[in-house]
Design a protein around this motif. Structure first.
Motif, PDB file in Angstrom:
ATOM      1  N   ARG B  85      53.903 100.673 -14.901  1.00 46.81           N
ATOM      2  CA  ARG B  85      54.445 101.264 -13.677  1.00 46.81           C
ATOM      3  C   ARG B  85      54.964 100.166 -12.747  1.00 46.81           C
ATOM      4  O   ARG B  85      56.070 100.252 -12.205  1.00 46.81           O
ATOM      5  CB  ARG B  85      53.357 102.081 -12.977  1.00 46.81           C
ATOM      6  N   GLN B  86      54.171  99.099 -12.592  1.00 45.08           N
ATOM      7  CA  GLN B  86      54.566  97.999 -11.707  1.00 45.08           C
ATOM      8  C   GLN B  86      55.769  97.255 -12.270  1.00 45.08           C
ATOM      9  O   GLN B  86      56.660  96.834 -11.532  1.00 45.08           O
ATOM     10  CB  GLN B  86      53.388  97.037 -11.513  1.00 45.08           C
ATOM     11  N   PHE B  87      55.795  97.099 -13.609  1.00 47.71           N
ATOM     12  CA  PHE B  87      56.923  96.409 -14.232  1.00 47.71           C
ATOM     13  C   PHE B  87      58.222  97.179 -13.987  1.00 47.71           C
ATOM     14  O   PHE B  87      59.228  96.607 -13.577  1.00 47.71           O
ATOM     15  CB  PHE B  87      56.684  96.250 -15.730  1.00 47.71           C
ATOM     16  N   PHE B  88      58.193  98.488 -14.252  1.00 49.93           N
ATOM     17  CA  PHE B  88      59.411  99.293 -14.108  1.00 49.93           C
ATOM     18  C   PHE B  88      59.851  99.357 -12.648  1.00 49.93           C
ATOM     19  O   PHE B  88      61.045  99.352 -12.354  1.00 49.93           O
ATOM     20  CB  PHE B  88      59.214 100.697 -14.679  1.00 49.93           C
ATOM     21  N   ALA B  89      58.873  99.419 -11.731  1.00 52.11           N
ATOM     22  CA  ALA B  89      59.212  99.453 -10.299  1.00 52.11           C
ATOM     23  C   ALA B  89      59.908  98.152  -9.893  1.00 52.11           C
ATOM     24  O   ALA B  89      60.920  98.166  -9.194  1.00 52.11           O
ATOM     25  CB  ALA B  89      57.956  99.676  -9.462  1.00 52.11           C
ATOM     26  N   ALA B  90      59.373  97.018 -10.375  1.00 47.93           N
ATOM     27  CA  ALA B  90      59.956  95.719 -10.022  1.00 47.93           C
ATOM     28  C   ALA B  90      61.322  95.539 -10.690  1.00 47.93           C
ATOM     29  O   ALA B  90      62.207  94.890 -10.137  1.00 47.93           O
ATOM     30  CB  ALA B  90      59.013  94.593 -10.442  1.00 47.93           C
ATOM     31  N   LEU B  91      61.488  96.127 -11.863  1.00 50.33           N
ATOM     32  CA  LEU B  91      62.741  95.993 -12.618  1.00 50.33           C
ATOM     33  C   LEU B  91      63.888  96.604 -11.821  1.00 50.33           C
ATOM     34  O   LEU B  91      64.976  96.056 -11.742  1.00 50.33           O
ATOM     35  CB  LEU B  91      62.597  96.702 -13.971  1.00 50.33           C
ATOM     36  N   ASP B  92      63.618  97.788 -11.241  1.00 45.27           N
ATOM     37  CA  ASP B  92      64.559  98.441 -10.352  1.00 45.27           C
ATOM     38  C   ASP B  92      65.950  98.487 -10.995  1.00 45.27           C
ATOM     39  O   ASP B  92      66.937  98.073 -10.398  1.00 45.27           O
ATOM     40  CB  ASP B  92      64.596  97.665  -9.010  1.00 45.27           C
ATOM     41  N   SER B  93      66.003  98.981 -12.230  1.00 46.08           N
ATOM     42  CA  SER B  93      67.263  99.019 -12.970  1.00 46.08           C
ATOM     43  C   SER B  93      67.861 100.423 -12.932  1.00 46.08           C
ATOM     44  O   SER B  93      67.142 101.419 -13.057  1.00 46.08           O
ATOM     45  CB  SER B  93      67.013  98.611 -14.432  1.00 46.08           C
ATOM     46  N   ASP B  94      69.173 100.501 -12.773  1.00 51.60           N
ATOM     47  CA  ASP B  94      69.864 101.788 -12.846  1.00 51.60           C
ATOM     48  C   ASP B  94      69.772 102.382 -14.245  1.00 51.60           C
ATOM     49  O   ASP B  94      70.027 103.566 -14.439  1.00 51.60           O
ATOM     50  CB  ASP B  94      71.356 101.597 -12.520  1.00 51.60           C
ATOM     51  N   LEU B  95      69.445 101.536 -15.203  1.00 53.59           N
ATOM     52  CA  LEU B  95      69.447 102.000 -16.601  1.00 53.59           C
ATOM     53  C   LEU B  95      68.138 102.669 -16.994  1.00 53.59           C
ATOM     54  O   LEU B  95      68.069 103.292 -18.050  1.00 53.59           O
ATOM     55  CB  LEU B  95      69.714 100.821 -17.548  1.00 53.59           C
ATOM     56  N   LEU B  96      67.113 102.534 -16.164  1.00 50.82           N
ATOM     57  CA  LEU B  96      65.808 103.033 -16.589  1.00 50.82           C
ATOM     58  C   LEU B  96      65.104 103.815 -15.481  1.00 50.82           C
ATOM     59  O   LEU B  96      65.002 103.337 -14.355  1.00 50.82           O
ATOM     60  CB  LEU B  96      64.932 101.853 -17.022  1.00 50.82           C
ATOM     61  N   SER B  97      64.653 105.012 -15.812  1.00 52.51           N
ATOM     62  CA  SER B  97      63.839 105.766 -14.860  1.00 52.51           C
ATOM     63  C   SER B  97      62.466 106.015 -15.458  1.00 52.51           C
ATOM     64  O   SER B  97      62.316 106.121 -16.680  1.00 52.51           O
ATOM     65  CB  SER B  97      64.518 107.093 -14.509  1.00 52.51           C
ATOM     66  N   PHE B  98      61.461 106.090 -14.606  1.00 51.93           N
ATOM     67  CA  PHE B  98      60.070 106.219 -15.051  1.00 51.93           C
ATOM     68  C   PHE B  98      59.365 107.206 -14.128  1.00 51.93           C
ATOM     69  O   PHE B  98      59.294 106.974 -12.926  1.00 51.93           O
ATOM     70  CB  PHE B  98      59.397 104.835 -14.983  1.00 51.93           C
TER      71      PHE B  98
END
Lengths: 210, 210
Positions: B85-98
């Motif tokens: 969860r923290q990784f995806f939040a920090a990634l903040d990529s338009d390509l990925l939603s979580f």
């Protein structure tokens, strides 16, 4: 847990389920309380199924999410373009390093002496990473492949891994993990192929196979 | 392949190995040439072993590396803090939603009606994601859990998955995948537990279990 959902409709099946879950929760908590050891794990992903490297990369992501430093070192796999390579390059994080030491599969190199030399270079680098106190998690991707047929001498690798620093997690992937490595490891998952798209005539596809 | 490594020392074992690899390469290339189908795969990660979700996240990373759009939707799992969860939040990529749609394991909620309602909300969202033409890869994490005991009606989910758009990959994870789903899928890996640190008294550790 808040009360906003209300008690829900009365349903005897639900009541039985809920009572069962209450008992299960007590049993689980009791078990959990006995699980207290914390130290670096030796993790092995093996078997003929897909997902061994992906699962290691997923753990890398998880660890980076917690601010841990992760090093991924690939044996066998060479410099061809993959999604993971591009992802890690774009990520450009101080917390994660990604290196490939291989020259391709042995049926591509067709040169045993060259395979041995590449495995040796990879192993020298692997030892540096495992011994580096700044790194919290090391992934040795496809190491099992070069250990399976002694492209890298198994006895030497096993001795090093048995004496590894216990402050960090270490994950070794690849089919054909040797029995003594499985015995030494703390966490071992076997990935079994139930159904593979290659068998049905599918090509290797982006985002799935590479 | 360059010549910089030289021919290597003469070794009859190496020569035999190299000749065997040449033959293997021919056989592999012949097989590969017959693998031409490209379309979205239905992928299932199941079994009692660790790594099912991690492997799906690893594929997500791989797909994002190629510029594909990926949506991860978690059933069952709630809002507790995890590395991913923290990784995806920090990634903040338009390509990925979580997104997490769950409220926790059923032994935590202890409320069947509430579990059913959470699974329903998750399924409504899952259908939107699968039908969204802008998304290339959808991961329905732990969906198998809510299908196993019909917390979400299996027949309804199976019908939708059978009629899914074939332009995108879809990965369903969780232990206890139902037989008809395995039959429908293109790629199925069973993750088997060989050795788990919990059994040896280890706590759940950051970067590994969460």
């Amino acid at each position: 847990m808040t009360d906003t959902a209300g008690p829900g409709p009365v349903d005897p099946d639900h009541d039985r389920h809920n009572a069962r879950m209450k008992r299960l929760k007590v049993a689980r908590d009791r078990l959990q309380a006995r699980r207290t050891i914390e130290r670096g794990l030796l993790i092995v992903h093996t078997g003929n199924g897909k997902g061994k490297s992906s699962a290691a990369f997923g753990m890398a992501m998880r660890a980076v999410g917690w601010g841990m430093r992760v090093a991924i070192l690939q044996f066998v796999k060479g410099t061809w373009e993959t999604g993971e390579r591009q992802f890690f390059a774009a990520l450009d994080s101080d917390l994660l390093s990604f290196e490939s030491m291989g020259e391709g599969f042995t049926w591509d190199t067709q040169d045993r002496a060259r395979d041995i030399a590449a495995a040796r270079r990879g192993w020298e680098r692997a030892q540096q990473l495992v011994l580096d106190p700044a790194i919290d998690f090391v992934i040795l991707d496809e190491l099992n492949i070069v250990l399976a047929d002694d492209t890298l001498p198994f006895a030497e690798a096993l001795e090093f891994l048995a004496a590894r620093p216990l402050a960090k997690h270490l994950c070794v992937t690849g089919r054909g993990a040797r029995a003594e490595l499985v015995q030494l490891a703390d966490l071992v998952t076997e990935f079994n192929e139930v159904k593979h798209p290659f068998a049905a005539g599918f090509a290797a596809q982006k985002g799935v196979e590479y």
